[in-house]
Design a protein around this motif. Structure first.
Motif, short mmCIF file in Angstrom:
data_model
loop_
_atom_site.label_atom_id
_atom_site.label_comp_id
_atom_site.label_asym_id
_atom_site.label_seq_id
_atom_site.Cartn_x
_atom_site.Cartn_y
_atom_site.Cartn_z
N ILE A 327 0.84 -1.20 0.00
CA ILE A 327 0.00 0.00 0.00
C ILE A 327 0.87 1.25 0.00
CG2 ILE A 327 -1.66 1.33 1.35
CD1 ILE A 327 -2.85 -1.34 2.29
N ALA A 328 1.93 1.25 0.81
CA ALA A 328 2.82 2.41 0.86
C ALA A 328 3.48 2.66 -0.49
CB ALA A 328 3.88 2.21 1.94
N ILE A 329 3.89 1.59 -1.18
CA ILE A 329 4.52 1.74 -2.49
C ILE A 329 3.54 2.31 -3.50
CG2 ILE A 329 5.35 0.39 -4.46
CD1 ILE A 329 6.94 -1.30 -2.52
N ILE A 330 2.29 1.85 -3.49
CA ILE A 330 1.28 2.37 -4.42
C ILE A 330 1.05 3.86 -4.19
CG2 ILE A 330 -1.16 2.25 -5.07
CD1 ILE A 330 -1.03 -0.76 -4.50
N VAL A 331 0.96 4.27 -2.92
CA VAL A 331 0.75 5.68 -2.61
C VAL A 331 1.95 6.51 -3.04
CG1 VAL A 331 0.40 7.34 -0.74
CG2 VAL A 331 -0.82 5.16 -0.71
N VAL A 332 3.16 6.01 -2.83
CA VAL A 332 4.36 6.74 -3.23
C VAL A 332 4.43 6.89 -4.74
CG1 VAL A 332 6.88 6.63 -3.29
CG2 VAL A 332 5.67 6.16 -1.16
N ILE A 333 4.01 5.87 -5.48
CA ILE A 333 3.99 5.97 -6.95
C ILE A 333 3.04 7.08 -7.39
CG2 ILE A 333 3.29 4.77 -9.06
CD1 ILE A 333 4.32 2.20 -7.79
N MET A 334 1.87 7.18 -6.75
CA MET A 334 0.94 8.25 -7.07
C MET A 334 1.53 9.61 -6.74
SD MET A 334 -2.52 6.38 -5.64
CE MET A 334 -3.54 7.82 -5.93
N PHE A 335 2.19 9.71 -5.57
CA PHE A 335 2.87 10.95 -5.21
C PHE A 335 3.93 11.31 -6.25
CE2 PHE A 335 1.84 10.73 -0.45
CZ PHE A 335 1.01 11.83 -0.53
N ALA A 336 4.71 10.31 -6.67
CA ALA A 336 5.79 10.56 -7.61
C ALA A 336 5.27 11.06 -8.95
CB ALA A 336 6.61 9.29 -7.79
N LEU A 337 4.20 10.46 -9.45
CA LEU A 337 3.61 10.91 -10.71
C LEU A 337 3.12 12.35 -10.60
CD1 LEU A 337 1.63 7.79 -11.98
CD2 LEU A 337 3.40 9.03 -13.25
N ALA A 338 2.44 12.66 -9.49
CA ALA A 338 1.93 14.02 -9.30
C ALA A 338 3.06 15.03 -9.18
CB ALA A 338 1.03 14.07 -8.06
N SER A 339 4.12 14.68 -8.45
CA SER A 339 5.23 15.61 -8.29
C SER A 339 5.98 15.82 -9.60
CB SER A 339 6.19 15.10 -7.22
OG SER A 339 6.76 13.87 -7.58
N CYS A 340 6.13 14.76 -10.41
CA CYS A 340 6.78 14.93 -11.72
C CYS A 340 5.97 15.85 -12.61
CB CYS A 340 6.95 13.56 -12.39
SG CYS A 340 8.25 12.54 -11.69
N GLN A 341 4.65 15.65 -12.65
CA GLN A 341 3.81 16.51 -13.46
C GLN A 341 3.86 17.95 -12.95
OE1 GLN A 341 2.10 16.21 -16.30
NE2 GLN A 341 1.50 18.35 -16.06
N MET A 342 3.88 18.13 -11.64
CA MET A 342 3.91 19.48 -11.07
C MET A 342 5.20 20.21 -11.42
SD MET A 342 5.37 21.11 -8.12
CE MET A 342 5.52 19.83 -6.89
N ILE A 343 6.34 19.54 -11.25
CA ILE A 343 7.62 20.18 -11.54
C ILE A 343 7.76 20.49 -13.03
CG2 ILE A 343 10.11 19.83 -11.54
CD1 ILE A 343 9.03 20.47 -8.81
#
Length: 364
Positions: A327-343
């Protein structure tokens, strides 16, 4: 001593009252808060954009599932079964390997030094915001400060041909680096943003002759950062749970707010979402994205640092660490996608102002 039938011995069990996580949701948030580090905003967007854009997440996710997930499960399981921290768990498992625990603690001390320095810079900027009067321009948004140079520019906008012709007619001997207009950039001109000059010349106080003197604000900021670290260590698990709630909540709020702000900036949708555009599977035909993905996940997840062993030791014996890790890995992947798009959204806006590609703007 009389003979004892081994079948009469009570079964060996682990006490379920040792766990300090009263609520399993707290443990899940602690894992997410530990895994989602500054590297997901600091390093990952640049690595992903230069290694295949969104296709980079294929080796990134595979590395998480094949390497990180088993490592998280085994490390937390070691702490759960031994009920000890990094040093004592290895000493209990194989006494000859107890040096691994000391090495893990040494790595954590080195990492704490680096992270405390970053936290000190954050404290400094926060203090500057607090002491700056309202309705006043922040010092890193202006080119009129004592530390600013002639290369400081307020806008990422190229000067028009008319402005160039007027400037050349009034002073034909003027060099491109002698322009005093703070609102535009001439072709071939050396330029720096006010944020760059504030960071280099005021915060770090770069000097060509050496490292310079000790800066008072650095002592205050580092003391505050180390003081916060000491409080977390003193109060132990109760403070870690509270920090996890704050870290996860603030991360979600900041990334969501910055993503909405970035998408609201002027520019075409193709530029804003180019992290998902022009990304082909052929970019994965070379070893570079695979090696970069493996390096990034190992670095950002802090595997074998001893922290997961400690967190596992604070749980009950029936805690399913595999599902918590997944579950933690899935959430981190979602965070990572959002942060990449944001930057990439903000970088694409800067690139549009400079009339260059995103790849070129990363080198400016």
């Amino acid at each position: 001593m009389g003979d004892t039938n081994i079948n009469q011995l009570p079964p060996k069990t682990f006490s379920t009252s040792c766990g300090r996580y009263e609520f399993i949701f707290s443990y899940q948030l602690t894992l997410i808060g530990f895994f989602f580090s500054i590297t997901q905003i600091w390093r990952l967007p640049m690595i992903a954009f230069s290694s295949g854009k969104v296709m980079f997440f294929i080796p990134y996710i595979l590395a998480m599932l094949v390497v990180i997930l088993p490592a998280i499960y085994l490390e937390t399981l070691l702490g759960q079964m031994s009920r000890k921290g990094a040093i004592q768990s290895w000493n209990k498992l194989i006494p000859f390997w107890k040096g691994l625990g000391y090495a893990q603690v040494l790595i954590l001390i080195i990492a704490a030094m680096m992270m405390s320095s970053l936290a000190g810079y954050a404290f400094y900027y926060f203090m500057v915001i607090l002491i700056t009067p309202a309705q006043t321009v922040l010092p890193w948004n202006s080119c009129s400060n004592s530390w600013n140079t002639a290369y400081c520019r307020l806008a990422y906008r190229m000067c028009s041909d008319m402005m160039n012709s007027n400037s050349s007619s009034s002073n034909s001997a003027a060099s491109p680096t002698s322009i005093t207009d703070r609102n535009c950039i001439r072709p071939g001109q050396v330029m720096r943003t006010p944020e760059q000059e504030y960071w280099q010349l005021q915060v770090l106080q770069f000097s060509p002759v050496g490292l310079g003197n000790i800066i008072p604000w650095q002592i205050v900021s580092l003391t505050a950062a180390w003081g916060l670290t000491a409080l977390i260590v003193i109060y132990g698990m109760s403070s870690i749970r509270k920090v996890a709630y704050v870290v996860v909540s603030v991360s979600i709020a900041c990334i969501s707010g910055l993503l909405v702000l970035g998408l609201s900036l002027p520019g075409s949708s193709e530029r804003k979402f180019q992290f998902f555009h022009n990304s082909t599977i052929q970019s994965l035909s070379t070893p570079l994205p695979w090696v970069a993905a493996l390096q990034e996940v190992i670095y950002s997840f802090s595997i074998a640092s001893g922290v997961l062993t400690y967190l596992g030791s604070q749980n009950k014996a029936n805690t399913n660490h595999f599902w918590h890790a997944l579950i933690a890995i899935i959430v981190v992947i979602m965070f990572a996608l959002a942060s990449c798009q944001m930057i990439i959204t903000f970088i694409s806006y800067i690139a549009s102002q400079l009339n260059v590609s995103v790849s070129n703007s990363l080198n400016i």
